[in-house]
Write a protein that holds these residues in place. Structure first.
Motif, PDB file in Angstrom:
ATOM      1  N   UNK A 278      25.138  75.067  31.331  1.00 37.99           N
ATOM      2  CA  UNK A 278      23.918  75.604  31.942  1.00 37.99           C
ATOM      3  C   UNK A 278      23.854  77.115  31.807  1.00 37.99           C
ATOM      4  N   UNK A 279      22.628  77.618  31.776  1.00 40.76           N
ATOM      5  CA  UNK A 279      22.467  79.064  31.901  1.00 40.76           C
ATOM      6  C   UNK A 279      23.026  79.425  33.269  1.00 40.76           C
ATOM      7  N   UNK A 280      23.926  80.364  33.324  1.00 34.95           N
ATOM      8  CA  UNK A 280      24.655  80.638  34.555  1.00 34.95           C
ATOM      9  C   UNK A 280      24.827  82.157  34.683  1.00 34.95           C
ATOM     10  N   UNK A 281      24.319  82.703  35.766  1.00 36.47           N
ATOM     11  CA  UNK A 281      24.439  84.156  35.970  1.00 36.47           C
ATOM     12  C   UNK A 281      25.895  84.595  35.948  1.00 36.47           C
ATOM     13  N   UNK A 282      26.771  83.705  36.424  1.00 37.77           N
ATOM     14  CA  UNK A 282      28.193  84.080  36.436  1.00 37.77           C
ATOM     15  C   UNK A 282      28.717  84.285  35.014  1.00 37.77           C
TER      16      UNK A 282
END
Ligand SMILES: Nc1ncnc2c1ncn2[C@@H]1O[C@H](COP(=O)(O)OP(=O)(O)OP(=O)(O)O)[C@@H](O)[C@H]1O
Ligand SMILES: [Mg+2]
Length: 325
Positions: A278-282
């Protein structure tokens, strides 16, 4: 050179075996720049190292090496350039620690021009030496695009991992990359199958469609069905493994399966869908911090997805712990 930040040892992800394995090569490629090849390479390396395996990451992005940065390794004391230029004759002399137990790195060539124009003999020497490197897993982080240098590393691997974004442009590039890999493979074996003329004419045909690989196989079948059958078996043994990165919607999670099924429909050749991240800010935050997300935020969606992908690769190699769920 020591890493700029020390990385604490983290226990391995569940489901991954700790038994040492025979060496395997994973190459991570993709038709487009900036799609997460280095992020996936670095974190797959961490996942496999945390599973108890000795992993050697190689920055094979010959034009834009930056894998060391993803791992928090400062300006590397030795790089692939030193090996290629023979300042350091042995591969061991350019292997540097990453701070993650069992994970070491060969940093990429810093002089992009030299490396991107790698001569055939240099490339053969490098490929041969890498294949003899002592590690359970060798992970090659490739540059973007479909140059021969990149594709030759990709097709040499046991696992050619193709990173794709759930966007039409990236999917298009992924097909182009897969097609380039199969044609390169065809060029390597064309004389064995007596199809030099067919491959040659397909390569010189200016055609944007994906149909050409299909045509090669169809023509080969007409020419010599038995030999074409062997060729198809040979091509089928080279299975590209897809990783969809930066998935934002639930539908994005199915893009890998859709790409694999379209590929199969066109060419009759399977691709493996290893799963989506997933696109993940982390994930991007960790890159900014120069730390692998798997170390920085092991429970983040990106980290768990990469652990799952690592487990799938190990399962393909027959490495899953049978007692694990
Ligand atoms: N799953 C993700 N979620 C959020 N951001 C991501 C994710 N994967 C990658 N990124 C972001 O995309 C950027 C590019 O990633 P990366 O450097 O790994 O791409 P690349 O394909 O290796 O690029 P290049 O072709 O330039 O080598 C990262 O710096 C990170 O910020
Ligand atoms: Mg990269």
């Amino acid at each position: 050179m020591a890493p700029t930040a020390s990385v604490p040892a983290v226990s391995g992800p569940p489901g991954l075996s700790r038994r040492p394995r025979p060496r395997r090569i994973i190459a991570v490629g993709g038709g487009k720049g900036g799609i997460g090849k280095s992020m996936v390479s670095a974190n797959l390396g961490v996942a496999l190292a945390q599973a108890g395996l000795n992993v050697l990451l190689v920055d094979a992005d010959l034009g834009g090496a930056n894998l060391h940065t993803c791992l928090g390794v400062g300006q590397p004391s030795a790089t692939l350039s030193d090996f290629l230029r023979k300042n350091k004759a042995q591969l061991d002399e350019v292997i540097i620690p990453t701070g993650v137990p069992r994970l070491s790195l060969i940093a990429g060539a810093q002089d992009a021009l030299d490396a991107a124009n790698l001569k055939y003999a240099q490339k053969q020497k490098l490929l041969k030496t890498l294949m003899g490197a002592s590690a359970d897993y060798l992970i090659l982080d490739l540059g973007a695009g479909t140059s021969f240098n990149t594709i030759d590393f990709f097709i040499l691997a046991d696992h050619g991992v193709l990173v794709v974004l759930p966007e039409p442009t990236s999917v298009e590039n992924a097909y182009r990359f897969a097609k380039a890999a199969f044609f390169r493979r065809l060029q390597q074996v064309e004389s064995q199958y007596g199809i030099e003329d067919i491959v040659e004419s397909a390569l010189t045909t200016r055609e944007g469609s994906l149909r050409t690989l299909h045509d090669v196989l169809a023509q080969a079948r007409r020419k010599d069905p038995a030999s074409a059958e062997r060729l198809e078996r040979e091509l089928a043994s080279f299975r590209i493994r897809l990783v969809v990165n930066q998935a934002r919607t639930d539908a994005d999670l199915n893009v890998g399966a859709a790409v694999a099924s379209a590929w199969k429909k066109f060419f009759g050749i399977e691709m493996d869908d290893l799963g989506a991240i997933r696109y993940d800010d982390e994930a991007w935050r960790s890159v900014r911090k120069r730390r692998p997300v798997l170390i920085e935020r092991p429970d983040s969606p990106a980290s768990t997805a990469i652990q799952r992908i690592a487990a799938r690769l190990l399962a393909l190699d027959g490495t899953t712990d049978p007692s694990s769920p």
